[in-house]
Design a protein around this motif. Sequence first.
Motif, mmCIF file in Angstrom:
data_model
loop_
_atom_site.group_PDB
_atom_site.id
_atom_site.type_symbol
_atom_site.label_atom_id
_atom_site.label_comp_id
_atom_site.label_asym_id
_atom_site.label_seq_id
_atom_site.Cartn_x
_atom_site.Cartn_y
_atom_site.Cartn_z
ATOM 1 N N PRO A 126 0.630 -1.099 0.001
ATOM 2 C CA PRO A 126 -0.011 0.085 -0.013
ATOM 3 C C PRO A 126 0.772 1.214 0.047
ATOM 4 N N PRO A 127 0.119 2.370 -0.272
ATOM 5 C CA PRO A 127 0.996 3.809 -0.221
ATOM 6 C C PRO A 127 1.582 3.950 1.079
ATOM 7 N N GLY A 128 2.594 4.487 1.278
ATOM 8 C CA GLY A 128 3.337 4.979 2.452
ATOM 9 C C GLY A 128 4.160 4.024 3.090
ATOM 10 N N THR A 129 4.721 2.737 2.365
ATOM 11 C CA THR A 129 5.056 1.784 2.984
ATOM 12 C C THR A 129 6.720 1.699 2.585
ATOM 13 N N GLY A 130 7.023 2.820 1.736
ATOM 14 C CA GLY A 130 8.590 2.708 1.448
ATOM 15 C C GLY A 130 8.914 2.115 0.211
ATOM 16 N N LYS A 131 8.166 1.978 -0.905
ATOM 17 C CA LYS A 131 8.583 1.438 -2.151
ATOM 18 C C LYS A 131 9.440 2.324 -2.786
ATOM 19 N N THR A 132 9.386 3.384 -3.087
ATOM 20 C CA THR A 132 10.222 4.411 -3.919
ATOM 21 C C THR A 132 11.602 4.714 -2.855
ATOM 22 N N GLY A 280 -1.160 -0.470 12.306
ATOM 23 C CA GLY A 280 -2.097 -0.001 11.269
ATOM 24 C C GLY A 280 -1.602 1.239 10.735
ATOM 25 N N LEU A 281 -0.552 1.986 11.265
ATOM 26 C CA LEU A 281 0.016 3.134 10.624
ATOM 27 C C LEU A 281 1.102 2.638 9.736
ATOM 28 N N SER A 282 1.336 3.202 8.709
ATOM 29 C CA SER A 282 2.447 3.221 7.467
ATOM 30 C C SER A 282 3.693 3.844 8.174
ATOM 31 N N GLY A 283 4.727 3.723 7.692
ATOM 32 C CA GLY A 283 5.745 4.356 7.884
ATOM 33 C C GLY A 283 5.933 5.756 7.692
ATOM 34 N N ALA A 284 5.226 6.070 6.464
ATOM 35 C CA ALA A 284 4.964 7.532 6.259
ATOM 36 C C ALA A 284 4.262 8.205 7.234
ATOM 37 N N ASP A 285 3.009 7.543 7.793
ATOM 38 C CA ASP A 285 2.401 8.366 8.890
ATOM 39 C C ASP A 285 3.228 8.568 9.996
ATOM 40 N N ILE A 286 3.804 7.485 10.499
ATOM 41 C CA ILE A 286 5.076 7.654 11.639
ATOM 42 C C ILE A 286 6.017 9.051 11.614
ATOM 43 N N GLU A 287 6.462 8.867 10.291
ATOM 44 C CA GLU A 287 7.752 9.853 9.947
ATOM 45 C C GLU A 287 6.861 11.292 9.956
ATOM 46 N N ALA A 288 5.598 11.406 9.545
ATOM 47 C CA ALA A 288 4.889 12.706 9.540
ATOM 48 C C ALA A 288 4.638 13.105 11.020
ATOM 49 N N SER A 311 -1.920 11.657 21.078
ATOM 50 C CA SER A 311 -3.324 11.923 20.542
ATOM 51 C C SER A 311 -3.243 11.873 18.968
ATOM 52 N N ALA A 312 -2.257 12.313 18.115
ATOM 53 C CA ALA A 312 -2.320 12.309 16.853
ATOM 54 C C ALA A 312 -2.396 10.650 16.335
ATOM 55 N N VAL A 313 -1.517 9.701 17.077
ATOM 56 C CA VAL A 313 -1.849 8.247 16.983
ATOM 57 C C VAL A 313 -2.974 7.821 17.157
ATOM 58 N N LEU A 314 -3.917 8.151 18.041
ATOM 59 C CA LEU A 314 -5.210 7.729 18.435
ATOM 60 C C LEU A 314 -6.167 8.082 17.364
ATOM 61 N N HIS A 315 -5.720 9.319 16.834
ATOM 62 C CA HIS A 315 -7.016 10.069 15.864
ATOM 63 C C HIS A 315 -6.384 9.614 14.504
ATOM 64 N N SER A 316 -5.639 8.699 14.188
ATOM 65 C CA SER A 316 -5.112 8.293 12.936
ATOM 66 C C SER A 316 -5.499 6.966 12.726
ATOM 67 N N SER A 317 -5.569 6.633 11.233
ATOM 68 C CA SER A 317 -6.080 5.174 10.804
ATOM 69 C C SER A 317 -5.408 5.025 9.575
ATOM 70 N N SER A 318 -5.651 3.684 8.951
ATOM 71 C CA SER A 318 -4.736 3.595 7.731
ATOM 72 C C SER A 318 -5.138 4.209 6.803
ATOM 73 N N ASP A 319 -6.363 4.900 6.603
ATOM 74 C CA ASP A 319 -6.431 5.739 5.452
ATOM 75 C C ASP A 319 -6.688 7.015 5.789
ATOM 76 N N LYS A 320 -6.361 7.694 7.073
ATOM 77 C CA LYS A 320 -6.315 8.955 7.376
ATOM 78 C C LYS A 320 -5.425 9.197 8.563
ATOM 79 N N SER A 321 -4.381 9.977 8.301
ATOM 80 C CA SER A 321 -3.484 10.581 9.513
ATOM 81 C C SER A 321 -3.784 11.926 10.048
#
Length: 377
Positions: A126-132, A280-288, A311-321
């Motif tokens: 999925p997007p945000g997992t570091g392929k590029t 459930g968060l992607s690497g890109a989510d955690i980086e942001a 708070s940000a982690v708890l309000h984030s999901s796989s399709d919305k950070s």
Amino acid sequence: MPFDPKNVIELTDAALAADYTRVRRAASAIVRELAKAGDEKAAKELRSLVRKRGVPLKASGYVESLPVDAKSRLPLLEEQSWPDVPVFLNAEANRIFHDFLRDVQHVDELCAKGLASRLGLLLSGPPGTGKTLLAAHVAAQLARPFYVVRLDSVISSLLGDTAKNIRSVFDFVPSRDAVLLIDEMDAVAKLRDDRHELGELKRVVNTVIQSLDNLDSHAVVIAATNHPHLLDPAIWRRFPYKIELGLPDVDVRKDLWRHFLFEDRDEAKISNELAAISEGLSGADIEAIGLTARRNALLDNRPLDIASVVSAVLHSSSDKSALPRRDALDADHKKHIAQSLKEHFGLSGADIARLLGVTRQSVYGYLKQEAEAHDGG
């Protein structure tokens, strides 16, 4: 160690001619010699210089000639720099990554014994997992230029031109001893039995397959896709090395928090707790989230606000950070977070207190208030 004189002579001649492509190629060859000799420090410094992409040369008027679409005249590729952030992989992905690098680095030896395979790596996830990012690290480890296909240019409104553009890309990259990334591979390599696709688009897939088949044994091609189920089976067969990049597991999440939030400082307890609640968060989510928290702390001249990160982690999901707030959380907000951490993750009072930056007595008070409010309701 003494360098191969040919590389030193080529580097000097290319620099005097302001030819960035040749400068980069000769410098990359010297980087490989340094790495092979075990001088990683010098290799890293030279990689860093090459990563600057020849700004002085470009200022002098040098422009690299890239293949272009015949109609729009837009380049079909763009060269990207090597990454300056690490890549975080689980154990299996890391094993395949290093196996692939080892085989590329020893391709001549393998060819001599008839043991070489295609140097093709297929990345899916999925997007945000570091392929590029992972593809760029391949180029950096090999000290090769990194080219990414521009699908907006390659896929022409004239379908016949799309096949020509694909051939141009595959003709260009091997001549540069480069790493090629085809992102969104499914856009040009869909299943050929898809009834909704036109015959001309199926011919585009055939062109991709033929172009891959015509590459020599030294060419490194990486394909990436968010939709692996859409790829034609023949494409899968042409990429012997495959890495599925899913959402990070708990160990990778620990490393991500440690790097992006704590700048690799040893904050094991908080990193472990954040890893536990960020499933459930992607690497890109955690980086942001991590970088935003650090920016807020720097600009406001204050310590990291871990509570805002939670708070940000708890309000984030796989399709919305969500991102950390700049203002401090009030007691009511912390009370609800404490209850969530206790109810959904089973964290102890001490763990919750550490994350929220309050005393254990305060946490017990939050939980008691929440329990009383629940009983009263």
